[in-house]
Design an enzyme around this catalytic site. Structure first.
Site, PDB file in Angstrom:
ATOM      1  N   HIS A  61      66.714  -4.792   6.557  1.00 51.19           N
ATOM      2  CA  HIS A  61      67.377  -4.075   4.880  1.00 51.19           C
ATOM      3  C   HIS A  61      65.898  -3.258   5.219  1.00 51.19           C
ATOM      4  CE1 HIS A  61      69.739  -6.776   3.711  1.00 51.19           C
ATOM      5  NE2 HIS A  61      69.198  -7.965   4.152  1.00 51.19           N
TER       6      HIS A  61
ATOM      7  N   ASP B 150      75.855  -0.600   3.863  1.00 53.80           N
ATOM      8  CA  ASP B 150      76.861  -1.134   4.632  1.00 53.80           C
ATOM      9  C   ASP B 150      76.048  -1.566   6.715  1.00 53.80           C
ATOM     10  OD1 ASP B 150      76.370  -4.131   4.680  1.00 53.80           O
ATOM     11  OD2 ASP B 150      79.551  -4.040   5.407  1.00 53.80           O
ATOM     12  N   GLY B 151      75.583  -2.578   6.826  1.00 56.26           N
ATOM     13  CA  GLY B 151      75.142  -3.307   8.040  1.00 56.26           C
ATOM     14  C   GLY B 151      73.861  -3.356   8.403  1.00 56.26           C
ATOM     15  N   ASN B 152      73.161  -3.098   7.287  1.00 51.54           N
ATOM     16  CA  ASN B 152      71.720  -4.046   7.890  1.00 51.54           C
ATOM     17  C   ASN B 152      71.362  -4.697   8.359  1.00 51.54           C
ATOM     18  OD1 ASN B 152      71.199  -1.084   5.511  1.00 51.54           O
ATOM     19  ND2 ASN B 152      70.038  -3.150   4.228  1.00 51.54           N
TER      20      ASN B 152
ATOM     21  N   GLU C  70      88.398   9.696  -3.265  1.00 58.30           N
ATOM     22  CA  GLU C  70      89.203  10.167  -1.528  1.00 58.30           C
ATOM     23  C   GLU C  70      87.390   8.585  -0.512  1.00 58.30           C
ATOM     24  OE1 GLU C  70      91.014  12.057  -0.175  1.00 58.30           O
ATOM     25  OE2 GLU C  70      91.425  13.127  -2.281  1.00 58.30           O
TER      26      GLU C  70
ATOM     27  N   TRP D 139      74.981 -13.460  -3.960  1.00 58.96           N
ATOM     28  CA  TRP D 139      73.906 -14.408  -3.962  1.00 58.96           C
ATOM     29  C   TRP D 139      73.991 -16.006  -3.247  1.00 58.96           C
ATOM     30  CZ3 TRP D 139      70.575 -13.694  -7.408  1.00 58.96           C
ATOM     31  CH2 TRP D 139      70.254 -12.778  -8.387  1.00 58.96           C
TER      32      TRP D 139
ATOM     33  N   TRP E 283      72.469  -4.395  12.488  1.00 59.20           N
ATOM     34  CA  TRP E 283      71.366  -2.729  12.642  1.00 59.20           C
ATOM     35  C   TRP E 283      70.027  -3.870  12.823  1.00 59.20           C
ATOM     36  CZ3 TRP E 283      66.271  -1.827  11.332  1.00 59.20           C
ATOM     37  CH2 TRP E 283      65.782  -1.152  12.418  1.00 59.20           C
TER      38      TRP E 283
ATOM     39  N   LEU F  15      69.975  15.303 -10.754  1.00 63.11           N
ATOM     40  CA  LEU F  15      70.825  13.898  -9.762  1.00 63.11           C
ATOM     41  C   LEU F  15      70.251  13.299 -10.986  1.00 63.11           C
ATOM     42  CD1 LEU F  15      71.716  12.929  -7.294  1.00 63.11           C
ATOM     43  CD2 LEU F  15      69.946  12.116  -6.522  1.00 63.11           C
TER      44      LEU F  15
ATOM     45  N   ARG G 110      73.819 -15.136  -0.348  1.00 59.02           N
ATOM     46  CA  ARG G 110      73.240 -15.475   1.045  1.00 59.02           C
ATOM     47  C   ARG G 110      71.780 -16.553   0.736  1.00 59.02           C
ATOM     48  NH1 ARG G 110      72.956  -9.430   2.938  1.00 59.02           N
ATOM     49  NH2 ARG G 110      75.413  -8.516   2.439  1.00 59.02           N
TER      50      ARG G 110
ATOM     51  N   THR H  22      77.653  -8.678  -6.598  1.00 61.88           N
ATOM     52  CA  THR H  22      77.319 -10.550  -8.254  1.00 61.88           C
ATOM     53  C   THR H  22      78.218 -11.232  -6.552  1.00 61.88           C
ATOM     54  OG1 THR H  22      79.594  -9.426  -8.488  1.00 61.88           O
ATOM     55  CG2 THR H  22      78.530  -9.681 -10.069  1.00 61.88           C
TER      56      THR H  22
HETATM   57  C1  IPE Z   1      78.785  -5.409   0.062  1.00 64.92           C
HETATM   58  O1  IPE Z   1      78.326  -4.979   0.933  1.00 64.92           O
HETATM   59  C2  IPE Z   1      77.776  -4.920  -0.768  1.00 64.92           C
HETATM   60  C3  IPE Z   1      76.399  -4.377  -0.918  1.00 64.92           C
HETATM   61  C4  IPE Z   1      76.568  -3.082  -0.340  1.00 64.92           C
HETATM   62  C5  IPE Z   1      75.142  -4.477  -1.956  1.00 64.92           C
HETATM   63  P1  IPE Z   1      78.625  -6.660   1.368  1.00 64.92           P
HETATM   64  O2  IPE Z   1      78.096  -6.762   3.276  1.00 64.92           O
HETATM   65  O3  IPE Z   1      77.845  -7.897   0.424  1.00 64.92           O
HETATM   66  O4  IPE Z   1      80.120  -6.549   1.129  1.00 64.92           O
HETATM   67  P2  IPE Z   1      81.209  -8.041   2.907  1.00 64.92           P
HETATM   68  O5  IPE Z   1      80.366  -9.508   2.262  1.00 64.92           O
HETATM   69  O6  IPE Z   1      80.952  -7.422   4.124  1.00 64.92           O
HETATM   70  O7  IPE Z   1      82.230  -7.764   1.944  1.00 64.92           O
HETATM   71  C1  IPE Z   2      73.883  -4.392   3.591  1.00 65.80           C
HETATM   72  O1  IPE Z   2      73.520  -4.634   4.606  1.00 65.80           O
HETATM   73  C2  IPE Z   2      72.465  -4.562   2.312  1.00 65.80           C
HETATM   74  C3  IPE Z   2      73.223  -5.521   0.736  1.00 65.80           C
HETATM   75  C4  IPE Z   2      74.695  -6.214   1.036  1.00 65.80           C
HETATM   76  C5  IPE Z   2      72.102  -5.894  -0.133  1.00 65.80           C
HETATM   77  P1  IPE Z   2      74.925  -5.589   4.881  1.00 65.80           P
HETATM   78  O2  IPE Z   2      73.091  -7.217   5.003  1.00 65.80           O
HETATM   79  O3  IPE Z   2      75.379  -6.823   4.195  1.00 65.80           O
HETATM   80  O4  IPE Z   2      74.890  -5.933   6.588  1.00 65.80           O
HETATM   81  P2  IPE Z   2      75.377  -6.691   7.523  1.00 65.80           P
HETATM   82  O5  IPE Z   2      76.909  -6.711   7.023  1.00 65.80           O
HETATM   83  O6  IPE Z   2      75.153  -8.126   7.490  1.00 65.80           O
HETATM   84  O7  IPE Z   2      75.134  -5.829   8.519  1.00 65.80           O
HETATM   85 MG    MG Z   3      77.294  -6.395   5.285  1.00 70.07          MG
END
Ligand code: IPE
Ligand code: IPE
Ligand code: MG
Length: 224
Positions: free
Chosen positions: A28, A11-13, A191, A60, A16, A122, A62, A57
């Protein structure tokens, strides 16, 4: 001890990219590089199972542009990594309702899955169009007409994770502290490790930090 199964909520793309005044998709693209670094680090450390939450799921919701970019990035990742997987003994696997993914992605996945099936280094599992609630409902539908002697085993065999061990550790980047519909059943005794690092900045150092934290945990599974 090195965990046998690491699962990661990448998470966090978007954040960033926003921090750099870039469009979300750039985050991404940088995230895909972090995936490569992470797979390599886990392989080097002898991790047997690595599961990455790539598309939920709920994702979608987005924009079409972002979703299409994510799928095209995934297609490129699969093409670019096939040779590396074969060379390094990495077996590709997926969880989630793959039938909901674009045909070209499904074809690429099936081909790589077939080619890497005999490999035993792996196992890289990509969670695609994955949501725990969807997985659980699909599993219940699969077993509802049968009267299994061992319901727990039958149910677990009907989950997408059939044959996989439960995750020893679930890592989530970007500071969010929730599971977001990831492996809810399988996480019973995992954990949990949360880090503020955004996914595109993730790599070997972050994995090492998570594993150091894991090594200090006392896993009791309800016992002493
Ligand atoms: C969780 O991240 C899904 C993936 C990493 C693929 P999200 O960014 O979609 O989750 P929420 O909306 O912050 O809970
Ligand atoms: C995670 O990064 C990638 C996916 C969920 C596909 P995000 O796109 O959720 O990045 P933030 O949470 O908006 O920073
Ligand atoms: Mg996110």
């Amino acid at each position: 001890m090195t965990p046998s199964h690491i699962a990661i909520i990448m998470d966090g793309n978007g954040r960033w990219a926003e921090k750099r005044s870039l469009p979300r998709v750039k985050g991404h693209a940088a995230g895909a590089e972090a995936v490569r670094r992470t797979v390599e680090a886990c392989r080097e450390m002898g991790v047997k199972w690595l599961t990455l939450y790539a598309f939920s799921t709920e994702n979608w919701k987005r924009s079409k542009t972002e979703i299409n970019f994510l799928f095209s990035l995934l297609g490129k990742f699969l093409e670019g990594e096939k040779a590396n997987m074969l060379k390094n003994g990495i077996r590709l696997n997926t969880i989630g309702d793959i039938s909901g993914m674009p045909d070209n992605i499904v074809k690429k996945i099936r081909a790589i899955q077939k080619a890497t099936a005999p490999l035993s280094g792996l196992t890289l599992t990509l969670a695609l169009n994955y949501g725990s609630r969807d997985e659980i409902i699909r599993a219940v539908k699969k077993i509802s007409s049968s009267k299994p002697a061992d319901t727990q085993k039958a149910f677990e065999d009907a989950l997408d994770t059939k044959g996989m061990p439960d995750p020893d550790i679930i890592i989530r980047s970007s500071g969010e502290m929730r599971l977001s519909n990831f492996l809810l059943y399988q996480a019973a005794y995992s954990e949990l490790y949360f880090t503020d690092t955004l996914w595109p900045d993730f790599g070997k150092k972050e994995i090492e930090k998570a594993l150091a934290s894991y090594a200090s945990r006392d896993r009791r599974f309800g016992g002493y």
